[in-house]
Design a protein around this motif. Structure first.
Motif, mmCIF file in Angstrom:
data_model
loop_
_atom_site.group_PDB
_atom_site.id
_atom_site.type_symbol
_atom_site.label_atom_id
_atom_site.label_comp_id
_atom_site.label_asym_id
_atom_site.label_seq_id
_atom_site.Cartn_x
_atom_site.Cartn_y
_atom_site.Cartn_z
ATOM 1 N N GLN A 10 5.770 -24.586 25.535
ATOM 2 C CA GLN A 10 5.211 -24.320 24.205
ATOM 3 C C GLN A 10 4.346 -23.069 24.223
ATOM 4 O OE1 GLN A 10 3.214 -27.946 23.051
ATOM 5 N NE2 GLN A 10 4.962 -28.602 21.816
ATOM 6 N N ARG A 11 3.537 -22.944 25.248
ATOM 7 C CA ARG A 11 2.664 -21.771 25.360
ATOM 8 C C ARG A 11 3.501 -20.496 25.418
ATOM 9 N NH1 ARG A 11 -2.681 -21.516 26.870
ATOM 10 N NH2 ARG A 11 -3.360 -19.428 27.436
ATOM 11 N N ASP A 12 4.567 -20.518 26.209
ATOM 12 C CA ASP A 12 5.448 -19.356 26.316
ATOM 13 C C ASP A 12 6.082 -19.021 24.974
ATOM 14 O OD1 ASP A 12 4.824 -19.172 29.002
ATOM 15 O OD2 ASP A 12 6.707 -20.073 29.695
ATOM 16 N N GLN A 13 6.477 -20.058 24.209
ATOM 17 C CA GLN A 13 7.056 -19.827 22.886
ATOM 18 C C GLN A 13 6.046 -19.171 21.950
ATOM 19 O OE1 GLN A 13 8.406 -23.699 21.639
ATOM 20 N NE2 GLN A 13 10.488 -23.337 22.388
ATOM 21 N N VAL A 14 4.818 -19.648 21.983
ATOM 22 C CA VAL A 14 3.780 -19.082 21.122
ATOM 23 C C VAL A 14 3.522 -17.629 21.501
ATOM 24 C CG1 VAL A 14 1.344 -19.217 20.471
ATOM 25 C CG2 VAL A 14 2.701 -21.305 20.612
ATOM 26 N N ILE A 15 3.453 -17.348 22.785
ATOM 27 C CA ILE A 15 3.215 -15.972 23.238
ATOM 28 C C ILE A 15 4.361 -15.074 22.789
ATOM 29 C CG2 ILE A 15 3.111 -14.524 25.319
ATOM 30 C CD1 ILE A 15 1.345 -16.754 26.548
ATOM 31 N N ARG A 17 6.196 -15.527 20.147
ATOM 32 C CA ARG A 17 6.056 -15.364 18.696
ATOM 33 C C ARG A 17 4.958 -14.364 18.352
ATOM 34 N NH1 ARG A 17 6.562 -21.724 17.230
ATOM 35 N NH2 ARG A 17 8.802 -21.890 17.550
ATOM 36 N N ILE A 18 3.891 -14.384 19.117
ATOM 37 C CA ILE A 18 2.816 -13.406 18.896
ATOM 38 C C ILE A 18 3.341 -12.001 19.157
ATOM 39 C CG2 ILE A 18 0.600 -12.554 19.791
ATOM 40 C CD1 ILE A 18 -0.135 -15.557 20.242
ATOM 41 N N GLN A 19 4.068 -11.830 20.251
ATOM 42 C CA GLN A 19 4.642 -10.519 20.566
ATOM 43 C C GLN A 19 5.614 -10.085 19.474
ATOM 44 O OE1 GLN A 19 6.023 -11.763 24.466
ATOM 45 N NE2 GLN A 19 4.635 -10.283 25.449
ATOM 46 N N GLN A 20 6.424 -11.013 18.981
ATOM 47 C CA GLN A 20 7.372 -10.711 17.910
ATOM 48 C C GLN A 20 6.632 -10.310 16.639
ATOM 49 O OE1 GLN A 20 9.933 -14.015 17.025
ATOM 50 N NE2 GLN A 20 11.174 -12.876 15.571
ATOM 51 N N TYR A 21 5.551 -11.023 16.319
ATOM 52 C CA TYR A 21 4.760 -10.696 15.134
ATOM 53 C C TYR A 21 4.209 -9.277 15.228
ATOM 54 C CZ TYR A 21 0.920 -10.446 11.849
ATOM 55 O OH TYR A 21 0.072 -10.029 10.855
ATOM 56 N N PHE A 22 3.609 -8.949 16.360
ATOM 57 C CA PHE A 22 3.042 -7.612 16.514
ATOM 58 C C PHE A 22 4.123 -6.545 16.389
ATOM 59 C CE2 PHE A 22 -0.854 -9.560 17.715
ATOM 60 C CZ PHE A 22 -1.835 -8.585 17.612
ATOM 61 N N ASP A 32 2.596 -9.686 27.806
ATOM 62 C CA ASP A 32 2.271 -11.107 27.914
ATOM 63 C C ASP A 32 0.769 -11.346 27.998
ATOM 64 O OD1 ASP A 32 4.975 -11.611 27.898
ATOM 65 O OD2 ASP A 32 5.116 -12.028 30.047
ATOM 66 N N LEU A 33 0.073 -10.509 28.753
ATOM 67 C CA LEU A 33 -1.367 -10.685 28.931
ATOM 68 C C LEU A 33 -2.116 -10.487 27.611
ATOM 69 C CD1 LEU A 33 -3.555 -11.324 30.985
ATOM 70 C CD2 LEU A 33 -3.716 -8.880 31.485
ATOM 71 N N ALA A 34 -1.747 -9.464 26.868
ATOM 72 C CA ALA A 34 -2.396 -9.219 25.574
ATOM 73 C C ALA A 34 -2.080 -10.337 24.587
ATOM 74 C CB ALA A 34 -1.952 -7.876 25.007
ATOM 75 N N ALA A 35 -0.824 -10.770 24.561
ATOM 76 C CA ALA A 35 -0.438 -11.856 23.657
ATOM 77 C C ALA A 35 -1.164 -13.145 24.034
ATOM 78 C CB ALA A 35 1.073 -12.058 23.692
ATOM 79 N N ASP A 36 -1.328 -13.376 25.335
ATOM 80 C CA ASP A 36 -2.068 -14.551 25.789
ATOM 81 C C ASP A 36 -3.530 -14.462 25.352
ATOM 82 O OD1 ASP A 36 -2.024 -17.052 27.435
ATOM 83 O OD2 ASP A 36 -3.558 -15.938 28.549
#
Length: 84
Positions: A10-15, A17-22, A32-36
């Motif tokens: 789940q955490r990987d999916q959220v990360i 999605r955050i990268q996709q949003y940006f 990955d580090l910034a998205a995390d």
């Protein structure tokens, strides 16, 4: 409040999605580090608010159900007939 832990999948999916949003909304590529970091920031800021709202909603629902139960219990009471 203790930070909520998500399963790795789940955490990987959220990360992702955050990268996709940006990428889609801001035209920025983040790693990955910034998205995390973004994920951790929002979890620390939003989790307590969402948690407290869930508790409030639960209290409201329990009050409604208890009121309904109380009405049902009163309906089961025998009524004393008055004689004259």
């Amino acid at each position: 409040m203790k930070t909520m832990k998500l399963p790795k999948e789940q955490r990987d999916q959220v990360i992702q999605r955050i990268q996709q949003y940006f990428e889609e909304e801001r035209g920025e590529t983040i790693g990955d580090l910034a998205a995390d970091g973004v994920f951790e920031f929002f979890m620390s800021q939003l989790a307590p608010i969402v948690y407290n709202q869930a508790l409030s909603d639960s209290r409201h629902l329990v009050r409604q159900q208890m009121s309904s139960l109380e009405e049902d219990l009163y309906a089961l009471e025998y009524q004393m007939k008055q004689t004259r």
